[in-house]
Design a protein around this motif. Structure first.
Motif, mmCIF file in Angstrom:
data_model
loop_
_atom_site.group_PDB
_atom_site.id
_atom_site.type_symbol
_atom_site.label_atom_id
_atom_site.label_comp_id
_atom_site.label_asym_id
_atom_site.label_seq_id
_atom_site.Cartn_x
_atom_site.Cartn_y
_atom_site.Cartn_z
ATOM 1 N N ILE A 1 0.837 -1.213 0.000
ATOM 2 C CA ILE A 1 0.000 0.000 0.000
ATOM 3 C C ILE A 1 0.863 1.250 0.000
ATOM 4 N N GLY A 2 1.924 1.248 0.801
ATOM 5 C CA GLY A 2 2.822 2.405 0.828
ATOM 6 C C GLY A 2 3.463 2.668 -0.521
ATOM 7 N N ALA A 3 3.934 1.609 -1.179
ATOM 8 C CA ALA A 3 4.547 1.762 -2.504
ATOM 9 C C ALA A 3 3.515 2.246 -3.514
ATOM 10 N N ALA A 4 2.297 1.720 -3.432
ATOM 11 C CA ALA A 4 1.238 2.156 -4.349
ATOM 12 C C ALA A 4 0.908 3.634 -4.131
ATOM 13 N N LEU A 5 0.881 4.055 -2.884
ATOM 14 C CA LEU A 5 0.623 5.476 -2.594
ATOM 15 C C LEU A 5 1.760 6.365 -3.126
ATOM 16 N N MET A 6 3.004 5.892 -2.968
ATOM 17 C CA MET A 6 4.136 6.656 -3.509
ATOM 18 C C MET A 6 4.037 6.760 -5.029
ATOM 19 N N LEU A 7 3.713 5.650 -5.660
ATOM 20 C CA LEU A 7 3.554 5.645 -7.109
ATOM 21 C C LEU A 7 2.431 6.590 -7.525
ATOM 22 N N GLY A 8 1.303 6.500 -6.851
ATOM 23 C CA GLY A 8 0.178 7.378 -7.160
ATOM 24 C C GLY A 8 0.525 8.843 -6.951
ATOM 25 N N GLY A 9 1.223 9.145 -5.876
ATOM 26 C CA GLY A 9 1.626 10.523 -5.618
ATOM 27 C C GLY A 9 2.568 11.057 -6.679
ATOM 28 N N ALA A 10 3.524 10.232 -7.088
ATOM 29 C CA ALA A 10 4.471 10.661 -8.126
ATOM 30 C C ALA A 10 3.758 10.909 -9.444
ATOM 31 N N VAL A 11 2.831 10.022 -9.798
ATOM 32 C CA VAL A 11 2.070 10.199 -11.039
ATOM 33 C C VAL A 11 1.229 11.468 -10.957
ATOM 34 N N LEU A 12 0.575 11.687 -9.822
ATOM 35 C CA LEU A 12 -0.247 12.882 -9.638
ATOM 36 C C LEU A 12 0.582 14.154 -9.785
ATOM 37 N N ILE A 13 1.757 14.172 -9.177
ATOM 38 C CA ILE A 13 2.641 15.334 -9.284
ATOM 39 C C ILE A 13 3.139 15.494 -10.724
ATOM 40 N N ALA A 14 3.501 14.391 -11.351
ATOM 41 C CA ALA A 14 4.032 14.453 -12.718
ATOM 42 C C ALA A 14 3.000 14.974 -13.712
ATOM 43 N N ILE A 15 1.732 14.566 -13.574
ATOM 44 C CA ILE A 15 0.731 15.038 -14.533
ATOM 45 C C ILE A 15 0.349 16.491 -14.283
ATOM 46 N N SER A 16 0.774 17.050 -13.157
ATOM 47 C CA SER A 16 0.535 18.467 -12.908
ATOM 48 C C SER A 16 1.554 19.332 -13.624
ATOM 49 N N GLU A 17 2.546 18.705 -14.265
ATOM 50 C CA GLU A 17 3.643 19.419 -14.923
ATOM 51 C C GLU A 17 3.154 20.456 -15.934
ATOM 52 N N LYS A 18 2.167 20.106 -16.719
ATOM 53 C CA LYS A 18 1.717 21.016 -17.773
ATOM 54 C C LYS A 18 1.236 22.349 -17.206
ATOM 55 N N SER A 19 0.648 22.325 -16.013
ATOM 56 C CA SER A 19 0.127 23.565 -15.444
ATOM 57 C C SER A 19 1.139 24.286 -14.560
ATOM 58 N N THR A 20 2.238 23.594 -14.143
ATOM 59 C CA THR A 20 3.165 24.239 -13.221
ATOM 60 C C THR A 20 4.579 24.417 -13.752
ATOM 61 N N ASP A 21 4.974 23.721 -14.807
ATOM 62 C CA ASP A 21 6.354 23.782 -15.272
ATOM 63 C C ASP A 21 6.632 25.124 -15.928
ATOM 64 N N ASN A 22 7.575 25.865 -15.321
ATOM 65 C CA ASN A 22 7.953 27.163 -15.876
ATOM 66 C C ASN A 22 9.440 27.231 -16.187
ATOM 67 N N SER A 23 10.093 26.076 -16.225
ATOM 68 C CA SER A 23 11.531 26.052 -16.517
ATOM 69 C C SER A 23 11.782 26.038 -18.002
#
Length: 145
Positions: A123-145
């Motif tokens: 469950i912990g690994a699945a939550l980490m994976l889910g969190g990373a995916v959630l953060i990664a898909i937010s890239e389009k709205s937050t990436d300013n580099s």
């Protein structure tokens, strides 16, 4: 005691990411990594010498040498890839994906080291994976580099 050192490692790693990202603003990523590597080398061998472990080099068996050398190669590759990613992307996004190494470590520990896995680890690994995916898909709205 391992928990304290693990948490100190995590805080130190977070500081490294922030300082590295700031240092890479006007510096090529592999050059930045090379600069940090020199200091890592000096600090590591200083600690070995101060702790009196230098003479232990002769007692390391061949198999351990191979594992440590290959791990060193992958440490360098990991850092080179991470530095390049930090140069190109936001630190929060890069770190979220780079820390998927935790999930990969769990999987590899089960496969190669035959470590037992519990439902809490899954469950912990699945939550980490889910969190990373959630953060990664937010890239389009937050990436300013």
């Amino acid at each position: 005691m391992w928990i304290i050192f693990s948490l100190l490692g995590a805080v130190s790693a977070a500081i490294v990411v922030i300082l590295s990202k700031a240092g890479l603003k006007n510096t090529e990523s592999s050059l930045g990594f090379a600069i940090q590597s020199v200091l890592i080398l000096v600090v590591a061998w200083t600690v070995v010498t101060v702790r009196g472990n230098f003479s232990d080099l002769t007692s390391i068996d061949r198999k351990a040498w191979i594992f440590l050398i290959v791990a060193g190669i992958f440490t360098a590759l990991s850092s080179l890839f991470t530095f390049r990613a930090l140069k190109l992307g936001n630190a929060s996004l890069v770190t979220a994906l780079e820390r998927l190494s935790l999930v990969f470590s769990v999987i590899m520990a089960v496969i190669f080291l035959k470590e037992k896995i519990t439902w809490q680890v899954v469950i912990g690994a699945a939550l980490m994976l889910g969190g990373a995916v959630l953060i990664a898909i937010s890239e389009k709205s937050t990436d300013n580099s």
